[in-house]
Enzyme design. Structure first.
Site, PDB file in Angstrom:
ATOM      1  N   THR A   1      41.954  10.687  -8.137  1.00  0.00           N
ATOM      2  CA  THR A   1      40.876   9.726  -8.421  1.00  0.00           C
ATOM      3  C   THR A   1      40.121   9.338  -7.162  1.00  0.00           C
ATOM      4  OG1 THR A   1      41.958   8.884 -10.389  1.00  0.00           O
ATOM      5  CG2 THR A   1      40.454   7.386  -9.301  1.00  0.00           C
TER       6      THR A   1
ATOM      7  N   SER B   1      46.176  15.026  -9.872  1.00  0.00           N
ATOM      8  CA  SER B   1      47.572  15.328  -9.537  1.00  0.00           C
ATOM      9  C   SER B   1      48.407  15.657 -10.769  1.00  0.00           C
ATOM     10  CB  SER B   1      48.211  14.195  -8.737  1.00  0.00           C
ATOM     11  OG  SER B   1      48.392  13.056  -9.527  1.00  0.00           O
TER      12      SER B   1
HETATM   13  N1  ASP Z   1      44.447  11.308 -12.668  1.00  0.00           N
HETATM   14  C1  ASP Z   1      44.508  10.875 -11.321  1.00  0.00           C
HETATM   15  C2  ASP Z   1      45.427  11.767 -10.519  1.00  0.00           C
HETATM   16  O1  ASP Z   1      46.613  11.517 -10.434  1.00  0.00           O
HETATM   17  C3  ASP Z   1      44.910   9.461 -11.225  1.00  0.00           C
HETATM   18  C4  ASP Z   1      44.735   8.914  -9.863  1.00  0.00           C
HETATM   19  O2  ASP Z   1      44.535   9.583  -8.886  1.00  0.00           O
HETATM   20  O3  ASP Z   1      44.839   7.669  -9.748  1.00  0.00           O
HETATM   21  O4  ASP Z   1      44.979  12.716  -9.980  1.00  0.00           O
END
Ligand code: ASP
Length: 332
Positions: A19, A63
């Protein structure tokens, strides 16, 4: 921030996505990790510390898409870069979903005393109130700080400095989304000050050259039977981590399944589905004492995802007796 003076030791930034590097697509349907490492650094703006930086773009993925092989390659990449005299520390920008697993894996693989700091964000890079720049600036300060040496791999998030051993995502969207599952924060970043209040219990280095990926994590729920466990065994699992009830308890059906798995040479590791606290073999009638008798190993204060990382690394090269020793170091 500077990228110019080649003689000053630099903090290495390793960007992986998440994110912190995400923005909405042109129709505003979904966020994707697209910002480059340079764009992450540019977003620091006035928050940029005066530290010299160097950048490695490792990946640009949410991730949820980072798997064990990639996380292992990331840790090995950092370990190699930390051997360079010109690098004094490292910040890894990573999605928060599995940041805790990559950080813990790195803590087991990297033996350098230089600070290695993982960070991320809950809001995308284009948000007017983005938390990424502040988290990245804090992480750079920690990575450049002599007081953060020899503390193992760290997670810096929402002003807190945590040990990778017990850092976990505690909230899906709050800005202080990372917390500790056992002994609490190590310190804080307050403006330009890096304040270390305590030292973590250090984890042993696992000198793995490879990672075993056939290790499953199963969470128990009321009335759990052995279907999922048996399915994992049937699909070729070499190890299974159970997130059991409370202090480390399961059901008689699972105890019988664990015994069958042990006899077949498959490892079972017991953790708890509780947010905090250690597991111990205490109860019978499907409880932890029975699981231990059936051959299960206890992971102490390690939570399920981290016990799985440890088992994945250990299974790649250690005999059972050494794996038992390794798990015992987390019993405290
Ligand atoms: N979907 C994102 C990830 O883990 C969530 C984040 O980075 O806060 O890549």
């Amino acid at each position: 921030m500077g990228m110019s003076d080649s003689r000053r030791p630099k903090v290495l930034i390793v960007s992986t996505g998440g994110t912190i590097a995400s923005r909405y697509d042109p129709v505003g349907r979904a966020m994707t990790s697209t910002a480059t490492g340079d764009q992450l650094l540019a977003a620091l703006g006035d928050l940029a510390p005066s530290t010299e930086l160097t950048l490695d773009e490792f990946s640009n993925l949410g991730s949820n898409r980072i798997d064990l092989d990639m996380s292992f390659r990331l840790a090995r990449h950092i370990a190699v870069r930390m051997e360079e005299d010109a690098v004094c520390g490292c910040v890894v920008t990573h999605g928060t979903d599995t940041l805790e697993e990559s950080a813990f894996l790195a803590s087991l693989v990297i033996s350098s005393g230089k600070p290695v700091v993982f960070t991320g964000a809950q809001r995308g890079i284009d948000a007017s109130d983005a938390d990424g720049p502040r988290n990245l600036a804090d992480a750079i300060r920690v990575a450049a700080s002599p007081s953060a040496r020899d503390l193992g791999v760290l997670v810096v998030f929402g002003g807190r400095i945590l040990s990778a051993t017990d850092a976990t995502k505690v909230n899906t969207w709050h800005l202080d989304g990372y917390g500790s599952t056992s002994f609490g924060t190590l310190g804080e970043v307050d403006g330009e000050m890096v304040l270390i209040g305590r030292r973590p219990m250090m984890c042993p280095a696992v000198n793995a050259r490879d990672i075993e990926t056939r290790v499953d994590l199963i969470t128990l729920a009321m009335g759990a039977d052995a279907r999922l466990f048996d399915a994992a065994v049937a699909s070729g699992a070499r190890g299974i981590v159970l997130e059991t009830f409370g202090r480390g308890n399961a059901t008689p059906e699972l105890v019988a399944a664990v015994r069958r798995a042990t006899n077949a040479g498959i490892f079972t590791v017991v953790t708890s589905r509780c947010a905090q606290g250690r597991v111990l073999p205490v109860y019978d009638d499907g409880g932890g004492r029975d699981l231990e008798d059936a051959g299960a190993l206890f992971a102490g204060r390690l939570k399920g995802p981290k016990a799985r990382i440890l088992l994945c690394l250990a299974l790649s090269h250690l005999p059972r007796s050494k794996i038992v020793d390794l798990l015992m170091t987390f019993g405290m």
